[in-house]
Write a protein that holds these residues in place. Structure first.
Motif, PDB file in Angstrom:
ATOM      1  N   GLN A   1     -18.291  -2.219  -2.157  1.00  0.00           N
ATOM      2  CA  GLN A   1     -19.388  -1.734  -3.119  1.00  0.00           C
ATOM      3  C   GLN A   1     -20.692  -2.577  -3.047  1.00  0.00           C
ATOM      4  OE1 GLN A   1     -18.353  -0.856  -7.342  1.00  0.00           O
ATOM      5  NE2 GLN A   1     -20.435   0.000  -7.645  1.00  0.00           N
TER       6      GLN A   1
ATOM      7  N   ARG B   1     -27.564  -5.037 -15.689  1.00  0.00           N
ATOM      8  CA  ARG B   1     -27.601  -3.790 -15.608  1.00  0.00           C
ATOM      9  C   ARG B   1     -28.125  -3.094 -16.778  1.00  0.00           C
ATOM     10  NH1 ARG B   1     -22.322  -3.308 -14.111  1.00  0.00           N
ATOM     11  NH2 ARG B   1     -21.551  -2.943 -16.258  1.00  0.00           N
TER      12      ARG B   1
ATOM     13  N   ARG C   1      -6.190  -2.743 -12.049  1.00  0.00           N
ATOM     14  CA  ARG C   1      -7.370  -3.121 -11.405  1.00  0.00           C
ATOM     15  C   ARG C   1      -7.679  -1.660 -10.587  1.00  0.00           C
ATOM     16  NH1 ARG C   1      -9.189  -8.279 -11.917  1.00  0.00           N
ATOM     17  NH2 ARG C   1      -7.554  -9.516 -12.285  1.00  0.00           N
TER      18      ARG C   1
ATOM     19  N   LYS D   1       0.966  -1.215   0.001  1.00  0.00           N
ATOM     20  CA  LYS D   1      -0.017   0.033   0.087  1.00  0.00           C
ATOM     21  C   LYS D   1       0.931   1.226   0.136  1.00  0.00           C
ATOM     22  CE  LYS D   1      -4.335  -1.851   0.288  1.00  0.00           C
ATOM     23  NZ  LYS D   1      -5.444  -1.581   0.198  1.00  0.00           N
TER      24      LYS D   1
ATOM     25  N   GLN E   1     -13.560 -14.841  -9.912  1.00  0.00           N
ATOM     26  CA  GLN E   1     -14.694 -13.922 -10.606  1.00  0.00           C
ATOM     27  C   GLN E   1     -14.262 -14.063 -12.049  1.00  0.00           C
ATOM     28  OE1 GLN E   1     -17.174 -11.439 -10.252  1.00  0.00           O
ATOM     29  NE2 GLN E   1     -17.386 -11.767  -7.940  1.00  0.00           N
TER      30      GLN E   1
ATOM     31  N   VAL F   1     -11.113   0.103  -8.410  1.00  0.00           N
ATOM     32  CA  VAL F   1     -12.247  -0.087  -7.657  1.00  0.00           C
ATOM     33  C   VAL F   1     -13.247   1.212  -7.916  1.00  0.00           C
ATOM     34  CG1 VAL F   1     -11.114  -1.720  -5.868  1.00  0.00           C
ATOM     35  CG2 VAL F   1     -10.987   0.812  -5.629  1.00  0.00           C
ATOM     36  N   ARG F   2     -14.510   1.197  -7.315  1.00  0.00           N
ATOM     37  CA  ARG F   2     -15.380   2.221  -7.271  1.00  0.00           C
ATOM     38  C   ARG F   2     -15.648   2.549  -6.043  1.00  0.00           C
ATOM     39  NH1 ARG F   2     -19.432   0.322 -11.562  1.00  0.00           N
ATOM     40  NH2 ARG F   2     -18.792  -1.734 -10.468  1.00  0.00           N
TER      41      ARG F   2
ATOM     42  N   TRP G   1     -14.127   5.246 -11.107  1.00  0.00           N
ATOM     43  CA  TRP G   1     -13.211   4.131 -10.954  1.00  0.00           C
ATOM     44  C   TRP G   1     -11.845   4.833 -10.436  1.00  0.00           C
ATOM     45  CZ3 TRP G   1     -14.419  -0.600 -11.355  1.00  0.00           C
ATOM     46  CH2 TRP G   1     -15.509  -1.027 -12.231  1.00  0.00           C
TER      47      TRP G   1
ATOM     48  N   ARG H   1     -23.689  -9.645 -14.492  1.00  0.00           N
ATOM     49  CA  ARG H   1     -23.916  -8.583 -14.028  1.00  0.00           C
ATOM     50  C   ARG H   1     -24.039  -7.429 -14.770  1.00  0.00           C
ATOM     51  NH1 ARG H   1     -21.535 -10.176  -9.685  1.00  0.00           N
ATOM     52  NH2 ARG H   1     -19.399  -9.574 -10.491  1.00  0.00           N
TER      53      ARG H   1
HETATM   54  N1  LIG Z   1     -12.605  -2.120  -2.651  1.00  0.00           N
HETATM   55  C1  LIG Z   1     -11.745  -2.582  -2.549  1.00  0.00           C
HETATM   56  N2  LIG Z   1     -10.451  -2.353  -2.400  1.00  0.00           N
HETATM   57  C2  LIG Z   1      -9.414  -3.155  -2.227  1.00  0.00           C
HETATM   58  C3  LIG Z   1      -9.739  -4.695  -2.458  1.00  0.00           C
HETATM   59  C4  LIG Z   1     -11.050  -5.028  -3.037  1.00  0.00           C
HETATM   60  O1  LIG Z   1     -11.374  -5.991  -3.102  1.00  0.00           O
HETATM   61  N3  LIG Z   1     -12.069  -4.045  -2.829  1.00  0.00           N
HETATM   62  N4  LIG Z   1      -8.768  -5.765  -2.569  1.00  0.00           N
HETATM   63  C5  LIG Z   1      -7.361  -4.855  -2.701  1.00  0.00           C
HETATM   64  C6  LIG Z   1      -7.104  -4.592  -4.177  1.00  0.00           C
HETATM   65  N5  LIG Z   1      -7.397  -5.523  -4.951  1.00  0.00           N
HETATM   66  C7  LIG Z   1      -8.133  -5.341  -5.928  1.00  0.00           C
HETATM   67  C8  LIG Z   1      -8.442  -6.707  -6.795  1.00  0.00           C
HETATM   68  C9  LIG Z   1      -9.167  -6.868  -7.737  1.00  0.00           C
HETATM   69  C10 LIG Z   1      -9.806  -5.784  -8.237  1.00  0.00           C
HETATM   70  C11 LIG Z   1     -10.483  -5.817  -9.385  1.00  0.00           C
HETATM   71  O2  LIG Z   1     -10.517  -6.929 -10.112  1.00  0.00           O
HETATM   72  N6  LIG Z   1     -11.283  -4.753  -9.998  1.00  0.00           N
HETATM   73  C12 LIG Z   1     -12.082  -4.943 -11.305  1.00  0.00           C
HETATM   74  C13 LIG Z   1     -13.329  -4.452 -11.070  1.00  0.00           C
HETATM   75  C14 LIG Z   1     -14.220  -4.922  -9.983  1.00  0.00           C
HETATM   76  C15 LIG Z   1     -15.609  -4.551 -10.328  1.00  0.00           C
HETATM   77  O3  LIG Z   1     -16.056  -3.665  -9.801  1.00  0.00           O
HETATM   78  N7  LIG Z   1     -16.266  -5.379 -11.148  1.00  0.00           N
HETATM   79  C16 LIG Z   1     -17.731  -5.118 -11.487  1.00  0.00           C
HETATM   80  C17 LIG Z   1     -17.802  -4.482 -12.695  1.00  0.00           C
HETATM   81  C18 LIG Z   1     -16.710  -4.936 -13.692  1.00  0.00           C
HETATM   82  C19 LIG Z   1     -16.722  -4.148 -15.192  1.00  0.00           C
HETATM   83  O4  LIG Z   1     -16.010  -3.383 -15.436  1.00  0.00           O
HETATM   84  N8  LIG Z   1     -17.848  -4.643 -15.874  1.00  0.00           N
HETATM   85  C20 LIG Z   1     -17.720  -4.109 -17.369  1.00  0.00           C
HETATM   86  C21 LIG Z   1     -18.300  -5.080 -18.237  1.00  0.00           C
HETATM   87  C22 LIG Z   1     -17.761  -6.622 -17.683  1.00  0.00           C
HETATM   88  C23 LIG Z   1     -17.467  -7.577 -18.768  1.00  0.00           C
HETATM   89  O5  LIG Z   1     -18.162  -7.642 -19.682  1.00  0.00           O
HETATM   90  O6  LIG Z   1     -16.693  -8.113 -18.336  1.00  0.00           O
HETATM   91  C24 LIG Z   1     -17.854  -2.586 -17.568  1.00  0.00           C
HETATM   92  O7  LIG Z   1     -18.823  -2.201 -16.524  1.00  0.00           O
HETATM   93  O8  LIG Z   1     -17.473  -1.945 -18.493  1.00  0.00           O
HETATM   94  C25 LIG Z   1     -18.498  -6.192 -11.603  1.00  0.00           C
HETATM   95  O9  LIG Z   1     -18.082  -7.394 -11.292  1.00  0.00           O
HETATM   96  O10 LIG Z   1     -19.441  -6.363 -11.742  1.00  0.00           O
HETATM   97  C26 LIG Z   1     -11.375  -4.330 -12.363  1.00  0.00           C
HETATM   98  O11 LIG Z   1     -10.546  -3.345 -12.305  1.00  0.00           O
HETATM   99  O12 LIG Z   1     -11.511  -4.882 -13.460  1.00  0.00           O
HETATM  100  C27 LIG Z   1      -9.505  -4.611  -7.502  1.00  0.00           C
HETATM  101  C28 LIG Z   1      -8.983  -4.418  -6.382  1.00  0.00           C
HETATM  102  C29 LIG Z   1      -7.069  -3.822  -1.765  1.00  0.00           C
HETATM  103  N9  LIG Z   1      -8.092  -2.872  -1.927  1.00  0.00           N
END
Ligand SMILES: Nc1nc2c(c(=O)[nH]1)N[C@@H](CNc1ccc(C(=O)N[C@@H](CCC(=O)N[C@@H](CCC(=O)N[C@@H](CCC(=O)O)C(=O)O)C(=O)O)C(=O)O)cc1)CN2
Ligand SMILES: [Zn+2]
Length: 777
Positions: free
Chosen positions: A516, A472, A539, A129, A460, A541-542, A532, A468
């Motif tokens: 979230q 939406r 990676r 971090k 995931q 987060v929101r 984001w 998901r």
């Molecule tokens: N808030 C938080 N902080 C944290 C962690 C945590 O888990 N959460 N863990 C550590 C950090 N680790 C992390 C590990 C993974 C991701 C991660 O995988 N993030 C994803 C997004 C996760 C998400 O919000 N997913 C949503 C939306 C996904 C998305 O982008 N959807 C697309 C469409 C999806 C598709 O067609 O594949 C879109 O909206 O455009 C969902 O599953 O519903 C990414 O960047 O890709 C982030 C942090 C420390 N801090």
């Protein structure tokens, strides 16, 4: 008409700038291009071109918004500390060997990404971090014989790119002191070696960089030294003096500004003020607000430039323009030139509140994301130069929005307030001690010695995310979506039974994110669609926004948990995100103490715990991975924080029966500072990150007298590598040596970022190792 502020005229020039800006683009173009490159859907030229376009459009945007000076080199393909390692040639041998020939742009990218992500043959750099934020940087690995070799391509190219487009930018570079303090010794470095010992070796490279930037036309260079806001020994402060006096002596160099952020500079402030550099950028928000008085007491920075970090780069609240202007007026006389700026890089906030299409108009004017913060900066600059009348319209709009926010019914919900006021100490204490709870739980759960479990999430898959996204877009119904989640849960449960795990999980397929997901169901939280923020690499987060008083309209996880439990005779762990982490990974309201907000969240979660228990869930895990990360940077603030943090965890969990087993989970190392808090949390079982530090934490906990059960992570889930059974056995032997039969067997963290093949293989090894060590316990 320009109206000068008669009361406190600014003595010199006044400009506006920003310490750094989000990198990803409005549609996360950077993520998509980078992941496309990794998946061979895009070539190196395509990726580099996307990056260049993003940089140019960021500068164009910032210039159009009216900033007087723009930063450069704040962009990064992955991480700015990794960029600094590259700049200095601090590239571990294993990554050089993994990509030996770097004669092409593509191969240079591949070596860079090898450091970030590892390859089949080379472990990546460790990720950790960035101070108390949710951003992760890549930890430089240094040894006494590290050979540094300057590669100034990135800052020079970006500077030239901007200059060609008409902007003379201020390159931003991680400074030498912070770079070394953020580094760690290589595994084979001699005992007692500290990276800061290498200062004399890297200063000449920084000096050379200054010369090159001057030749390229840079007027100013910014060195970021955020490590100076930590409690630093006198020795380090002396090194700061030596380092910057050497750099200041470089001939024909750009002017130097040293930036710090996230907390007060304290004893480092007079040291920095006394250096022969031309400016300081100082955070004056949040815990760093004390820098204001400290600057005044010091007599200001005569002859220097001060970038006053008055616009909070860590939160998303529209600032109080009037109050901030008063602060600026107070600072204006303190230096030769006072610029209005942000407290830190805007990397930590989302890009633009206007991207939130579904935002209720009731929230108009409440928030400032990165773009709105830039407007605050330029507005405040106009106000500082021209006086209040010059920004009268903005001031009155801002005041009206603030009044509306304070009067909003959601910020003060009487039922929530009354319930918080009625909390008593007994609510924050289990009814029996651990020694009584343990036999009651053993009797109920009938688990083997060294029980095996996982931390909660299973991979995931893109199918889950697509489902998901389809929900939406209303391409599938809620029923269809729920059915898809149920069938995933059934798969995950069956998989765990096949593998022979003892305490099962439902796998968290329904969660877009562990914070979230809950925020979307709790009143008082607001979730964003497009907010984001980079967490690490590609990676994001929101972070939700805590806009008002928090309460739980309905159970959030009980349906999924009981469905999973209905499929198996083995115990299924209920899975919740704890109150401290809910706050840490959200944007928290700024109008009441964090401890009050934490108590509200804890009460909402306490009800969820009670409902899970009533539904027959015998094991409930309340994750607190962020507890360590939000520990105040300065020791002086820590006791108070730990006090409310532990209390909030206990308020969440302590209402359960002796026979209900409470687990918690933390996944970021360096637990040394929070051992007492971990003991006070009194979870029946805690799972922790331990594989990378080879179980050192277990011995630390034993020494601290930790009385409850511990699940040290025996598999580092941050890498795709499958841990061999023998290695897990070694870890378990080490752990049982200090904890005997009070050990659980589990990975370091959730499996959401991993793929199924490696998960199956690793869990099979984990179960086999547990069986082996059980026989010899
Ligand atoms: N808030 C938080 N902080 C944290 C962690 C945590 O888990 N959460 N863990 C550590 C950090 N680790 C992390 C590990 C993974 C991701 C991660 O995988 N993030 C994803 C997004 C996760 C998400 O919000 N997913 C949503 C939306 C996904 C998305 O982008 N959807 C697309 C469409 C999806 C598709 O067609 O594949 C879109 O909206 O455009 C969902 O599953 O519903 C990414 O960047 O890709 C982030 C942090 C420390 N801090
Ligand atoms: Zn974790």
């Amino acid at each position: 008409m320009t109206v000068l502020n008669a009361a406190r005229p600014s003595t010199g020039r006044t400009g506006s700038t920003v310490a750094g800006y989000p990198r990803q683009g409005a549609n996360r173009e950077l993520k998509k291009a980078t992941e496309g490159y990794w998946a061979c859907r895009m070539g190196a030229a395509g990726l580099l071109d996307t990056c260049r376009q993003l940089r140019l459009s960021r500068w164009a945007e910032l210039a159009a918004a009216g900033l007087d000076e723009l930063p450069s080199n704040d962009f990064s393909l992955y991480d700015h500390v990794l960029d600094t390692s590259w700049l200095l040639g601090a590239i571990p041998e294993r990554h050089r060997a993994a990509v030996p020939d770097v004669s092409t742009a593509g191969s240079r990218l591949d070596r860079y990404f090898a450091m970030a992500r590892g390859t089949a043959s080379a472990e990546p750099l460790e990720m950790t971090k960035w101070f108390d934020t949710n951003y992760h940087y890549l930890v430089p690995e240094l040894a006494p014989d590290t050979v540094f070799d300057l590669d100034p391509t990135k800052p020079l190219t970006e500077f030239a790119e901007a200059l060609a487009a008409g902007w003379r930018t201020r390159p931003v570079i991680v400074g030498p002191i912070s770079y070394l303090l953020l580094a760690k010794p290589t595994a084979d470095a001699p005992e007692g070696f500290r990276p800061i010992d290498l200062l004399d070796k890297i200063i000449p490279l920084y000096g050379r960089l200054l010369t090159l930037l001057a030749e390229a036309g840079a007027d100013w260079v910014q060195f970021d030294e955020p490590s100076l806001v930590l409690d630093q020994p006198q020795k380090i402060l002396e090194l700061v003096g030596n380092a910057y006096r050497t750099l200041a002596a470089v001939e024909d160099r750009p002017k130097i500004i040293i930036a710090s952020y996230f907390d007060r500079l304290g004893e480092a402030l007079p040291v920095l003020a006394g250096l022969p550099v031309e400016g300081l950028a100082v955070d004056v928000t949040g815990p760093a607000a004390a820098n204001r008085d400290d600057l005044v007491r010091l007599g200001g920075l005569p002859g220097k430039r001060l970038i006053a970090g008055v616009v909070d780069g860590r939160n998303i609240w529209a600032g109080d323009l009037d109050a901030t202007l008063s602060i600026l007026e107070e600072l204006a006389g303190l230096a030769d030139q006072v610029d209005v700026g942000t407290s830190c890089s805007l990397l930590h906030v989302p890009l633009d509140v206007a991207l939130e299409r579904d935002l209720d108009p009731a929230f108009d004017g409440w928030f400032a994301f990165a773009r709105q913060k830039i407007t605050e900066v330029t507005t405040l600059r106009r106000g500082l130069v021209g006086g209040r009348p010059a920004i009268a319209a903005e001031l009155s709009r801002n005041a009206a929005h603030r009044t509306a926010r304070a009067a909003s019914p959601i910020v003060g919900v009487p039922a929530v307030r009354n319930r918080v006021a009625a909390i008593v100490d007994d609510d924050c204490r289990r009814s029996s001690g651990y020694s009584q709870r343990r036999p009651a739980q053993r009797e109920r759960l009938r688990l083997p010695e060294l029980p095996t479990t996982t931390i909660g999430s299973f991979p995931q898959t893109s199918a889950l995310r697509r489902a998901r996204a389809a929900l939406r877009r209303r391409e599938i119904s809620t029923e269809q979506y729920d059915e898809a989640m149920r069938s995933e849960i059934a798969e995950v449960v069956a998989e765990q039974e096949r593998l022979g795990l003892d305490v099962l999980v439902h796998g968290e397929p329904e969660r877009n994110d562990m914070v979230q997901y809950f925020a979307e169901q709790l009143d008082g939280f607001l979730s964003t669609q497009q907010g984001w923020v980079q967490s690490y690499g590609t990676r994001y987060v929101r972070p939700p926004i805590i806009v008002g008083d928090v309460w739980r309209p309905a159970p959030m996880t009980v349906g999924w948990a009981t469905y999973a439990q209905s499929l198996t005779d083995r115990p299924v762990k209920g899975m919740l995100t704890g109150p401290v982490t809910m706050l840490a990974w959200s944007f928290v309201r700024d109008d009441q103490p964090q401890s009050d907000t934490a108590a509200q969240v804890a009460l909402a979660l306490r009800d969820e715990v009670a409902d899970l228990e009533a539904a027959g869930i015998a094991v409930i895990q309340v994750d607190e991975p962020a507890l360590r990360e939000t520990l105040p940077l300065r020791r002086s603030g820590r006791a108070e924080y730990l006090d409310w943090a532990v209390r909030a965890f206990l308020l969440t969990t302590a209402g359960v029966d002796d026979r209900t087993q409470v687990h918690t989970h933390m996944c970021y190392a360096e637990f040394g500072d929070v051992l007492d808090a971990i003991i006070a949390m009194d979870a029946d079982v805690i799972s922790l990150e331990a594989a990378r530090s080879k179980m050192a934490i277990v011995a630390d906990l034993a020494r601290a007298g930790y009385p409850n059960e511990v699940g040290p992570g025996v598999w580092d889930i941050h890498s795709p590598r499958v841990p061999p059974t023998e290695e897990i056995i070694d870890h378990l032997r080490a752990a049982t040596a200090s904890f005997g039969g009070r050990i659980w067997v589990n990975p370091d963290c959730g499996l959401k970022t991993r793929d199924y093949p490696e998960v199956r293989e690793s869990l099979a090894n984990l179960v086999a190792a547990a069986h082996e060590v059980r026989t010899t316990l």
